[in-house]
Design an enzyme around this catalytic site. Structure first.
Site, PDB file in Angstrom:
ATOM      1  N   THR A 175       0.823  -1.212   0.000  1.00 22.17           N
ATOM      2  CA  THR A 175       0.000   0.000   0.000  1.00 22.17           C
ATOM      3  C   THR A 175       0.855   1.259   0.000  1.00 22.17           C
ATOM      4  OG1 THR A 175      -0.111  -0.047   2.426  1.00 22.17           O
ATOM      5  CG2 THR A 175      -1.907  -1.117   1.221  1.00 22.17           C
ATOM      6  N   GLY A 196       1.051  -6.814   5.820  1.00 22.94           N
ATOM      7  CA  GLY A 196       0.491  -8.155   5.926  1.00 22.94           C
ATOM      8  C   GLY A 196       0.685  -8.851   7.249  1.00 22.94           C
ATOM      9  N   ALA A 197       1.474  -8.268   8.173  1.00 19.05           N
ATOM     10  CA  ALA A 197       1.778  -8.965   9.423  1.00 19.05           C
ATOM     11  C   ALA A 197       0.578  -9.067  10.356  1.00 19.05           C
ATOM     12  CB  ALA A 197       2.928  -8.268  10.152  1.00 19.05           C
ATOM     13  N   THR A 255       7.052  -5.686   9.125  1.00 23.88           N
ATOM     14  CA  THR A 255       6.863  -5.207   7.758  1.00 23.88           C
ATOM     15  C   THR A 255       7.102  -3.700   7.633  1.00 23.88           C
ATOM     16  OG1 THR A 255       4.495  -5.002   8.183  1.00 23.88           O
ATOM     17  CG2 THR A 255       5.245  -7.032   7.157  1.00 23.88           C
ATOM     18  N   ASP A 320       1.018  -3.430  18.602  1.00 25.02           N
ATOM     19  CA  ASP A 320       0.951  -2.897  17.240  1.00 25.02           C
ATOM     20  C   ASP A 320       1.532  -1.485  17.175  1.00 25.02           C
ATOM     21  OD1 ASP A 320       0.352  -2.875  14.496  1.00 25.02           O
ATOM     22  OD2 ASP A 320      -1.599  -1.960  14.819  1.00 25.02           O
ATOM     23  N   LYS A 347       3.892   5.233  16.389  1.00 27.46           N
ATOM     24  CA  LYS A 347       2.585   5.056  17.020  1.00 27.46           C
ATOM     25  C   LYS A 347       2.625   5.169  18.540  1.00 27.46           C
ATOM     26  CE  LYS A 347      -0.035   2.005  13.903  1.00 27.46           C
ATOM     27  NZ  LYS A 347      -0.642   0.648  13.833  1.00 27.46           N
ATOM     28  N   MET A 663     -16.035  -4.266  -4.574  1.00 27.42           N
ATOM     29  CA  MET A 663     -16.442  -5.307  -3.640  1.00 27.42           C
ATOM     30  C   MET A 663     -15.867  -6.647  -4.096  1.00 27.42           C
ATOM     31  SD  MET A 663     -18.127  -6.669  -1.105  1.00 27.42           S
ATOM     32  CE  MET A 663     -18.533  -8.382  -0.722  1.00 27.42           C
TER      33      MET A 663
END
Length: 717
Positions: A175, A196-197, A255, A320, A347, A663
């Site tokens: 992304t 993806g983690a 990642t 996270d 974060k 979708m």
């Protein structure tokens, strides 16, 4: 020669000059290292420093009141526009939806060309979209959700080369924006990571390719693999000593899905690395240790990929708290002398200043509410953790939560004011290992994080945001402006003394960089989280921003839905502003004040099926919102007639009838699964919390907070 003919000749000459300039422009190391020329915005952070500072000042604190719409462009066939566009010689390049690339005339908004990489349906399920592009030597580079990296001819949009950076069928996806630079050997290089983690077994890495051919040059793994297979380099061998158990069976994580900053002065690439896989460190690393190089800033030699230094912001992270937020390089006077610094707000709630030559910690302070650590010990560089925050003795409510005090929405630094401007957030996270044991736990599709699942709606007052002006020298706030909702856009700052930000409430705002006073705003017709850009064409300064509500902000239930951008009827658009612009923005529907569920009284909800559907619904949360409360582009399923029809639901969910509208199809779901989902959606449509449930929820919160205080002081084991 008549007047109209003269006008036509003049227009043709301007177009010819523009095309000639476009053909002659070279975006290379010199261009991307030039802080003084604001004509182009040719990289994700504008220049290598990623300061997101523009030297343009035609639009300034005195003239911004004259700022008006120059033009707008509607994207009717994409769902997510949370991206950073680029501008090179009067052409805007942007990636929207699943890395669909547009080249747009910056003067008129006319589409010059478009390219669709055709993402495979199964990879569409991640539903994040693209955050940005790179530009180098006449080519545009983009990563794709399904793991590809490609280069396009900037003039025509023709594919130059393409390569798969991941393994077929794995959990990795792209992304983030690639980064480009020229090496000492003269070869252009493009680097890309992946995500993806959070979704299963993933071992993170970054890969660097030849910018002209797509040939792989080097790959650097973030965490070590199975020691029995040997180690790729000395850095991985050293990192393995900080892990325990059989972490490689779970991938480990780490990642690099967003932040990468090239430093031409030291010829290094700095990586902001991601969280562990699983999140729960008690399962991933049961014997303890720092779990290198998770949640770190890692410096590599840009030519070879060899390890130089690292600084870990959250050792052995368990929340996270990834460090994949943008990293700014700057030379700032500190203690009476200029220091080459790296500025970073990951974060975990702290703002870090690092010496970018050595990786040494200079300072670190909290920029918001932080309860997992008391402080950062400057002598060791390590956090002083709060007892019980790791939820090893039971559930924990922790600030910040997994959304972070600062997420991927980029910050900006102004050398004029000496301040960093941060899209900040305050929101708690609930973590519960629910008795999982490293001896028996196995990673699965239903439990990739090692935590108890969260199924409840998130109330609209659960989080807040602000635009924070932070002084990196004093490590104190200069000013802080509250902003609406729990997600807002990235920012830029200009020599004109302005900070620009798109907001969740649909307002595009210019703020005085020194005082924090709001000077100008414009209603975009829909909210955004995309960062803006500014550039110059024909001597006029433009400011542009993408607007459209989708991606991560949509999954937070009522917290996201409070802005009212629920459903496909709201626009996804690119807006460009210029002094004295007078274009009219196409009308858009007013925000939805309240979603009204539809129902069929004859539908009898089976409690067992609804419970099964609740767990299957995990795959739907990213788009349709937690607890089936939608907050963005995808429709609110409680108010949709589709789930009332078994045949209609099957056609869309299982057979992919709405794939062209974003979708994805879920052909791995059987008819019994679809029926369970229908029962869960009906249960949610009829749900009204009782007074007792509300009292119980408040009581549980009070008990949890009391428990955390007792653990903090060692009064409870």
């Amino acid at each position: 020669m008549n007047h109209r003919f003269k006008q036509a000749v003049r227009a043709a000459a301007v177009l010819c000059l523009a095309q000639t300039a476009h053909a002659q422009t070279v975006i290379d190391n010199a261009a991307l290292n030039d802080e003084a020329d604001g004509t182009n915005w040719a990289a994700w952070g504008r220049t290598f420093s990623e300061q997101r500072y523009s030297p343009l000042d035609q639009i300034n604190t005195q003239t911004v009141s004259r700022l008006g719409l120059a033009w707008s462009l509607e994207f009717d066939d994409v769902w997510n526009v949370s991206s950073q566009p680029l501008a090179v010689d009067g052409v805007i390049y942007t990636a929207v939806g699943y890395s669909r690339i547009y080249a747009i005339d910056a003067r008129s908004g006319r589409v010059l060309w478009r390219y669709d990489p055709k993402v495979e349906s199964r990879k569409m399920r991640m539903a994040w979209g693209s955050r940005g592009l790179a530009y180098w030597n006449g080519k545009v580079y983009a990563g794709v959700q399904d793991g590809r990296l490609f280069a396009l001819d900037a003039k025509t949009g023709a594919l130059v080369w393409e390569t798969l950076t991941t393994e077929p069928g794995d959990n990795r996806y792209i992304t983030g924006a690639p980064r480009v630079w020229g090496g000492r050997d003269g070869r252009g290089r493009v680097i890309i990571g992946h995500g993806g983690a959070d979704f299963g077994r993933v071992r993170g890495y970054v890969t660097t390719y030849d910018a002209e051919t797509g040939e792989q040059l080097w790959r650097w793994w973030v965490v070590p693999g199975n020691p029995a297979d040997g180690f790729e380099n000395a850095a991985m061998e050293a990192a393995a000593k900080t892990w325990s158990g059989e972490w490689w069976k779970f991938g480990g994580g780490g990642t690099v899905w967003n932040a990468m900053t090239y430093d031409p002065e030291f010829n290094r690439i700095y990586l902001g690395t991601g969280n562990g896989s699983p999140w729960n460190a008690q399962l991933r690393n049961p014997g303890g240790g720092d779990s290198l190089y998770l949640c770190s800033v890692v410096a590599l030699d840009a030519d070879t990929g060899e390890y130089v230094w690292h600084y870990q912001t959250t050792p052995n992270e368990s929340w996270d708290f990834n460090s994949t937020m943008d990293m700014v390089t700057a030379t700032i006077e500190l203690d009476g002398r200029p220091r080459k610094l790296l500025l970073h707000a990951p974060k975990n709630g702290f703002f870090y200043v690092l010496d970018r030559e050595t990786g040494q910690l200079v300072s670190a302070e909290k920029i918001g509410k932080v309860t997992w650590a008391e402080k950062i010990d400057l002598a060791t560089g390590r956090p002083v953790e709060v007892r019980g925050a790791r939820y090893e003795h039971g559930p924990a409510l922790t600030w910040p939560g997994s959304g972070g005090t600062h997420n991927w929405h980029p910050m900006a630094y102004s050398p004029d004011t000496g301040l960093v401007y941060i899209p900040a957030r305050e929101m708690a996270g609930y973590y519960d290992g629910e008795g999982r044991s490293p001896k028996t736990w196995t990673m699965s599709v239903d439990d990739p994080m090692g935590l108890r699942g969260f199924f409840d709606d998130i109330p609209k007052n659960a989080g807040s945001t602000s635009l924070l002006a932070w002084n990196p020298v004093t490590q104190k706030a200069a000013w802080r402006n509250p902003t609406p909702g729990a997600t807002n856009g990235g920012v830029i700052v200009t020599r004109g003394g302005l900070v620009f930000q798109g907001r969740a409430d649909g307002q595009f705002v210019a703020t005085d960089a020194r005082s924090g006073a709001e000077l100008w705003r414009y209603a975009m017709g829909v909210g955004t989280q995309a960062p803006p850009l500014t550039y110059s064409v024909d001597g006029r300064q433009y400011v542009s921003v993408l607007a459209g509500w989708g991606g991560a902000p949509a999954l937070l239930g009522s917290l996201s839905a409070q802005h009212g951008w629920v459903g496909r009827q709201y626009p996804r658009r690119l807006l460009s502003f210029v002094l004295d612009g007078d274009a009219k923005l196409p009308a858009s529907p007013p925000p939805v004040e309240k979603v009204v569920p539809v129902d069929d009284p004859a539908f009898v909800v089976d409690a067992a099926l609804a419970e099964k559907g609740k767990h299957l619904y995990k795959a739907c949360v990213i788009c349709h919102g937690t607890a089936a409360v939608a907050g963005g582009y995808a429709p609110d399923l409680r108010a949709s007639p589709v789930p009332l029809s078994a045949a209609g639901f099957k056609a869309i969910v299982q057979n992919g009838a709405l794939e062209p509208r974003g979708m994805p199809k879920f052909d791995d779901l059987g008819d019994a699964d679809l029926e369970a989902l229908r029962h869960y959606i009906r249960e949610r449509a009829r749900y009204e919390p009782s007074a007792w449930e509300q009292i119980k929820s408040i009581w549980n919160f009070v008990v949890l907070m009391l428990r955390m205080e007792l653990l903090k002081h060692g009064w409870l084991d």
